[in-house]
Design an enzyme around this catalytic site. Structure first.
Site, PDB file in Angstrom:
ATOM      1  N   ASP A  20       0.952  -1.158   0.159  1.00 55.12           N
ATOM      2  CA  ASP A  20       0.021   0.043   0.129  1.00 55.12           C
ATOM      3  C   ASP A  20       0.828   1.072  -0.084  1.00 55.12           C
ATOM      4  OD1 ASP A  20      -1.428  -1.724   0.701  1.00 55.12           O
ATOM      5  OD2 ASP A  20      -2.779  -0.797   2.079  1.00 55.12           O
TER       6      ASP A  20
ATOM      7  N   LYS B 262      -6.924   2.986  -3.040  1.00 60.68           N
ATOM      8  CA  LYS B 262      -7.221   3.184  -1.893  1.00 60.68           C
ATOM      9  C   LYS B 262      -6.999   4.278  -1.503  1.00 60.68           C
ATOM     10  CE  LYS B 262      -5.027   2.099   2.990  1.00 60.68           C
ATOM     11  NZ  LYS B 262      -4.426   1.347   3.267  1.00 60.68           N
TER      12      LYS B 262
ATOM     13  N   LYS C 265     -10.120  -0.103  -2.477  1.00 59.05           N
ATOM     14  CA  LYS C 265      -9.781  -0.159  -1.155  1.00 59.05           C
ATOM     15  C   LYS C 265     -10.596   1.313  -0.666  1.00 59.05           C
ATOM     16  CE  LYS C 265      -6.486  -1.196   3.251  1.00 59.05           C
ATOM     17  NZ  LYS C 265      -5.493  -1.746   3.368  1.00 59.05           N
TER      18      LYS C 265
END
Length: 222
Positions: free
Chosen positions: A89, A153, A182
């Site tokens: 991430d 995300k 996400k």
């Protein structure tokens, strides 16, 4: 797909302990979460504890501010992948985005995506929606697509707010189906997670995962 299978069981507090990371791994294996998301220094430990469990190992790159040099992010990613990470991430360079340096951002994402894909790992790009206008969110999503990211995300969890339904709706409109979303930041209940999934989230990042899947609490996230 069950809610548990969509969850990145997360512990990124700066004061987290090794014992807490081990507990996180045990909970993830017991409940069938998608991944554990742990600080880079605990990737090897998590990979050892979750070997052959089916639970992925996620960690963060350029976290939480995003403006590390691209070469530093790349090295972070190399080390994380070597230590057993299966998903990264990475925080986008928000300063660069707001300064119009779109080519540099796209190149950074593409370099990290290429590295991840060589290692059969996934790249999620954190765009920190709380700090962006709607136009900037759309642009960031477009750069993620061009950079071949696997996920976009919403949040680090360290900004003024986390994911919102409006974020989900906008991101899902802009992103092709091949790029997943996400949602993270402030998601504390099953009800809040289910609303975000219905709005377009494919994955949920939360530190409240066990409570989320073991309760029918209908209150909304803080």
């Amino acid at each position: 797909m069950t809610l548990a299978a969509r969850i990145d069981h997360t512990l990124l507090r700066p004061d987290c302990t090794e014992a807490e990371i081990i507990q996180l791994c045990e909970e993830a294996a017991a409940h069938g979460f998608a991944t554990v998301c742990v600080p880079p220094c605990y990737v090897a430990l998590a990979a050892e504890k979750l070997a052959e469990s089916g639970v992925g190992i996620c960690t963060v790159i350029g976290f939480p501010l995003g403006y590390s040099a691209s070469s530093v992010k790349f090295k972070e990613a190399e080390v994380a992948l070597y230590n057993g990470a299966t998903e990264l991430d990475m925080v986008i360079n928000i300063s660069a985005l707001k300064s119009g340096k779109t080519e540099a951002i796209q190149a950074e994402i593409l370099n990290l995506a290429d590295l991840c894909h060589v290692h059969q790992a996934l790249l999620k790009v954190i765009i920190e929606t709380a700090l962006l206008t709607e136009a900037e969110i759309a642009l960031a999503c477009q750069l993620c697509v061009a950079g071949e990211a696997d996920f976009v995300k919403t949040s680090t969890g360290f900004a003024s707010r986390g994911a919102s339904v409006a974020d989900m709706a906008l991101m899902r409109r802009v992103l092709p189906e091949t790029v997943r979303i996400k949602a993270a930041g402030g998601i504390r209940t099953r009800a809040a997670a289910e609303v975000l999934v219905a709005a377009g989230a494919d994955r949920i990042g939360s530190s409240y995962s066990v409570t989320m899947i073991t309760t029918t609490d209908e209150t909304t996230a803080a």
